[in-house]
Design an enzyme around this catalytic site. Structure first.
Site, PDB file in Angstrom:
ATOM      1  N   CYS A 142       0.835  -1.207   0.000  1.00 53.15           N
ATOM      2  CA  CYS A 142       0.000   0.000   0.000  1.00 53.15           C
ATOM      3  C   CYS A 142       0.872   1.260   0.000  1.00 53.15           C
ATOM      4  O   CYS A 142       1.495   1.570  -0.999  1.00 53.15           O
ATOM      5  CB  CYS A 142      -0.981  -0.032   1.168  1.00 53.15           C
ATOM      6  SG  CYS A 142      -2.364   1.115   0.961  1.00 53.15           S
ATOM      7  N   HIS A 169      -3.055  -5.238   1.309  1.00 60.79           N
ATOM      8  CA  HIS A 169      -2.509  -5.544   2.638  1.00 60.79           C
ATOM      9  C   HIS A 169      -2.565  -7.050   2.906  1.00 60.79           C
ATOM     10  O   HIS A 169      -3.512  -7.534   3.558  1.00 60.79           O
ATOM     11  CB  HIS A 169      -3.319  -4.824   3.723  1.00 60.79           C
ATOM     12  CG  HIS A 169      -3.196  -3.341   3.718  1.00 60.79           C
ATOM     13  ND1 HIS A 169      -2.329  -2.666   4.563  1.00 60.79           N
ATOM     14  CD2 HIS A 169      -3.821  -2.393   2.991  1.00 60.79           C
ATOM     15  CE1 HIS A 169      -2.437  -1.360   4.352  1.00 60.79           C
ATOM     16  NE2 HIS A 169      -3.328  -1.170   3.396  1.00 60.79           N
ATOM     17  N   GLU A 198      -0.985  -8.724   5.032  1.00 61.89           N
ATOM     18  CA  GLU A 198      -0.806  -9.013   6.456  1.00 61.89           C
ATOM     19  C   GLU A 198      -2.140  -9.103   7.198  1.00 61.89           C
ATOM     20  O   GLU A 198      -2.184  -9.575   8.344  1.00 61.89           O
ATOM     21  CB  GLU A 198       0.082  -7.948   7.107  1.00 61.89           C
ATOM     22  CG  GLU A 198      -0.566  -6.607   7.381  1.00 61.89           C
ATOM     23  CD  GLU A 198      -0.676  -5.682   6.166  1.00 61.89           C
ATOM     24  OE1 GLU A 198      -1.135  -4.537   6.336  1.00 61.89           O
ATOM     25  OE2 GLU A 198      -0.315  -6.115   5.064  1.00 61.89           O
TER      26      GLU A 198
END
Length: 211
Positions: free
Chosen positions: A80, A186, A188
């Site tokens: 990002c 993202h 994660e």
């Protein structure tokens, strides 16, 4: 092989990235100071707000050391806002906004912001399917000849008449150039290790080549 991968700990999902890297067999450490860069075999630049990240890098005297390490071959992955920080060129950046650079691409800051705040989409990353979370994400407008496109996404919804989205409905959201890679989303946040495993293997290969 054990590798140490730093997570730039100025803002963003530092803990989540560190946990994902640990699941892939890497040792993850936070990086806030230039001297800590000497301890890592690779670096993750997490999401956040790219203008704030740029200002924090300057405040912590990290911008030039980061550029130097990456130019010297340090593997790095940006998600990002991290994608924006690794881009050589920005569209819709703040006045005077600087990046670390390294990937020959043009990135549009907050490209998805006016259409949706956040959404999830199933996409392909390097030939593997994953769920991607986009939060006021950038997209890649163009890449140089040396950049490999690892993933694209079909834009959600219909384009607004006269908007900048009134064009191609697929956008580049994952790229790699040598030891550098970036995603607009993202990974994660999903618990899926595909992207972090890919980067960890890239770091291991880089370490092998240097030994």
């Amino acid at each position: 092989m054990s590798v140490v991968i730093g997570v730039l700990a100025l803002q963003g999902d530092v803990r989540e990235h560190a946990n994902a890297l640990e699941q892939c067999g890497a040792t993850a450490i936070g990086v806030r100071r230039a001297e800590e860069l000497d301890r890592v075999d690779g670096l993750v630049i997490p999401g956040g707000e790219s203008t704030a990240m740029w200002k924090l890098m300057r405040a912590f005297d990290l911008l030039k050391p980061l550029r130097k390490r990456i130019e010297a071959g340090l593997p790095a992955y940006g998600s990002c806002a991290g994608m924006i920080m690794l881009a050589d060129r920005i569209v819709d950046g703040a006045a005077g906004q600087e990046t670390i650079g390294g990937i020959d691409m043009t990135v549009r800051r907050n490209a998805f912001g006016r259409q949706v705040d956040s959404y999830e989409s199933t996409i392909s990353f390097a030939g593997q399917s994953l769920e991607a979370v986009f939060i006021r994400a950038p997209w890649v407008e163009s890449v140089g000849d040396g950049v490999e496109v690892l993933g694209q996404v079909e834009l959600p919804g219909r384009p607004e008449e006269g908007s900048r989205d009134d064009g191609p409905r697929h956008r580049i959201v994952a790229v790699r150039q040598g030891r550098l890679m970036a995603t607009a989303y993202h990974p994660e946040l999903t618990g899926d290790p595909i992207v972090h495993r890919y980067f960890t293997e890239l770091v291991r290969q880089s370490r092998n080549n240097e030994e």
